[in-house]
Design a protein around this motif. Structure first.
Motif, mmCIF file in Angstrom:
data_model
loop_
_atom_site.group_PDB
_atom_site.id
_atom_site.type_symbol
_atom_site.label_atom_id
_atom_site.label_comp_id
_atom_site.label_asym_id
_atom_site.label_seq_id
_atom_site.Cartn_x
_atom_site.Cartn_y
_atom_site.Cartn_z
ATOM 1 N N ARG C 61 37.443 -12.919 6.420
ATOM 2 C CA ARG C 61 38.139 -11.643 6.581
ATOM 3 C C ARG C 61 37.242 -10.461 6.245
ATOM 4 N NH1 ARG C 61 42.389 -13.379 3.194
ATOM 5 N NH2 ARG C 61 43.686 -14.887 4.248
ATOM 6 N N MET C 62 36.013 -10.751 5.767
ATOM 7 C CA MET C 62 35.154 -9.661 5.309
ATOM 8 C C MET C 62 34.588 -8.783 6.423
ATOM 9 S SD MET C 62 35.181 -9.542 2.062
ATOM 10 C CE MET C 62 33.712 -8.762 1.447
ATOM 11 N N VAL C 67 33.114 -3.299 8.413
ATOM 12 C CA VAL C 67 33.034 -2.278 9.457
ATOM 13 C C VAL C 67 33.755 -1.015 8.992
ATOM 14 C CG1 VAL C 67 33.803 -1.674 11.777
ATOM 15 C CG2 VAL C 67 32.765 -3.902 11.341
ATOM 16 N N TRP C 68 34.975 -1.209 8.446
ATOM 17 C CA TRP C 68 35.730 -0.068 7.939
ATOM 18 C C TRP C 68 34.971 0.633 6.816
ATOM 19 C CZ3 TRP C 68 38.082 0.862 3.144
ATOM 20 C CH2 TRP C 68 38.954 1.954 3.125
ATOM 21 N N ASN C 113 33.075 -1.973 -6.556
ATOM 22 C CA ASN C 113 31.818 -1.716 -5.858
ATOM 23 C C ASN C 113 32.031 -0.877 -4.608
ATOM 24 O OD1 ASN C 113 30.192 -2.929 -7.652
ATOM 25 N ND2 ASN C 113 29.566 -4.627 -6.353
ATOM 26 N N SER C 114 33.156 -1.076 -3.909
ATOM 27 C CA SER C 114 33.409 -0.271 -2.717
ATOM 28 C C SER C 114 33.619 1.182 -3.093
ATOM 29 C CB SER C 114 34.645 -0.775 -1.977
ATOM 30 O OG SER C 114 34.510 -2.116 -1.650
ATOM 31 N N SER C 148 44.163 3.728 0.826
ATOM 32 C CA SER C 148 43.935 2.826 1.961
ATOM 33 C C SER C 148 42.903 1.756 1.608
ATOM 34 C CB SER C 148 43.503 3.619 3.194
ATOM 35 O OG SER C 148 42.368 4.370 2.911
ATOM 36 N N MET C 149 41.913 2.104 0.760
ATOM 37 C CA MET C 149 40.933 1.096 0.339
ATOM 38 C C MET C 149 41.612 0.000 -0.473
ATOM 39 S SD MET C 149 37.466 1.707 -1.830
ATOM 40 C CE MET C 149 36.511 2.431 -0.522
#
Lengths: 139, 114, 159
Positions: C61-62, C67-68, C113-114, C148-149
């Motif tokens: 699923r990564m 991409v997002w 991290n994101s 949303s993240m």
């Protein structure tokens, strides 16, 4: 194009160095050193193509590894050192209070202190080590 | 064909270098420690992606591309981790950002149900 | 199961070893194997190999998330680029806290991290599910709190 990129990265490294020299706190300096390290990785990759020796990429990866571990080690050292200094100051204050209040009775403070120092010291180091690795896991 | 690829990779690299340079300027002229990390993180996010991406286009499908991808992946994992470790160490040592009143390591009250 | 994982780990390490030295020269494969086993033993000895930290079963699923994330990185990079080169008065640094939707160590690591890798937001503390984030402006803070993240990571790791 390669040379333009390399010059821009070099300029950034110079800026990072300026921050490392100026930086008021230790953490500013560590930030600058970390930045300098990651820019070194990029510079190595770009130079590998500019010089035409792609085995520089191996050095880039090794440098990325060492930089990461090095920054974590420095942070650990700084944190550990601060804790140690705080403990040292507390202990010195406690000893001064003890000698001031019980000047006539040195027996309880005198012999019991050296083992207490030893025991304080060793777990503090071990604790610092595990907390750094916990940080790395967590993030 | 080859000419177009060269131009695209050159553009990628130069724009990456622009981000890297802007991040360096940011790290130098931001007012306090936590905002300086934001400046430095500019050099760690899109800069490497664009520069290494441009290099990957130049090298085509080969072992070199694989190595570049590995370097990129490694940087993408370690640089935010290092930033977090740095910010967290500074926070725990008592360097508080403006507007932060909480205690590090403490949970939200409504988070207790987890 | 444990044995399968150990063999897979050694195979991956060996692949890295081959990639980084053995393709150019004549390899001494015994040396590579010994170093792989040594690395694995040291890792196990340090207690760093924990099952729940690896999200290998979520890897399929990564790519969509990546991409997002790259798109978010482009947007926030341009935003911060303007802030860095613009006047200092545009900065409105602030600290926000919110609760992560997914609480597994892998999801928390990915979330932290994101957040950090998109400039303008910086994770400064994670305790259980509470994430403390330093934001550069009001807009970046609002965007983060919109969540949303957080939702996307809960989709990647639904437990």
């Amino acid at each position: 194009m390669l040379l333009v990129t390399a010059v821009a990265i070099l300029a950034t490294m110079a800026l990072a160095l300026a921050r490392a020299i100026l930086g008021p706190s230790v953490y500013d300096r560590v930030l600058a050193v970390n930045m300098f390290g990651t820019k070194t990785v990029l510079l190595l990759a770009v130079m590998a193509f500019a010089v035409g020796r792609t085995d520089f990429l191996d050095l880039a990866l090794a440098y990325a590894l060492i930089n990461f571990i090095g920054v974590l080690a420095v942070l650990w050292f700084v944190k550990d050192n601060q804790q140690h200094q705080q403990q040292h100051q507390q202990r010195r204050r406690a000893r001064r209070d003890a000698t001031a209040s019980a000047a006539g009775d040195p027996a309880p403070t005198g012999p019991s202190h050296p083992p207490a120092v030893q025991q304080d010291h060793l777990p503090a180091v071990a604790e610092g080590g595990s907390s750094v690795s916990k940080d790395a896991d967590k993030s | 064909m080859n000419g177009i690829l060269d131009i695209v990779s050159g553009l990628l690299m130069v724009s990456g270098a622009l981000f890297v340079l802007a991040g360096g300027i940011g790290a130098l002229r931001m007012p306090d420690f936590y905002t300086r990390i934001h400046g430095a993180s500019l050099t760690d996010s899109l800069g490497p992606v664009l520069v290494l991406g441009g290099l990957m286009l130049q090298s085509g499908l080969s072992l070199v591309t694989l190595k570049l991808a590995a370097v990129l992946l490694f940087l993408m994992i370690t640089s935010p981790t290092a930033s977090y470790a740095l910010a967290n160490a500074a926070l725990l040592s008592g360097l508080r950002p403006a507007g932060y009143a909480g205690t590090p390591g403490e949970q939200l009250e409504k988070g207790e149900r987890s | 199961m444990q044995a399968v994982r150990l063999v897979a780990a050694i195979a991956m390490l060996y692949l890295v070893w081959v990639l980084w030295g053995a393709l150019m020269k004549t390899p001494v494969w015994q040396l590579g194997l010994v170093s792989c086993v040594l690395v694995l033993w040291l890792t196990l000895r340090m207690g760093l190999a924990r099952n729940d930290l690896l999200g290998v079963h979520l890897l399929h699923r990564m790519p969509r998330y990546w991409v997002w994330l790259v798109w978010q990185m482009v947007l926030s990079n341009l935003q911060v680029l303007k802030l860095v080169l613009g006047p200092r008065s545009a900065l409105q640094p602030r600290v926000v806290e919110f609760e992560a939707e997914a609480g597994s160590p892998f999801a928390l690591a990915l979330l932290g991290n994101s957040i950090t890798i998109t400039p303008g937001t910086l994770t400064i503390d994670i305790a259980q599910r509470k994430v403390t984030v330093h934001c550069l402006t009001r807009e970046t803070a609002d965007e983060l709190l919109e969540g949303s993240m957080n939702r996307r990571i809960a989709q990647v790791d639904p437990d």
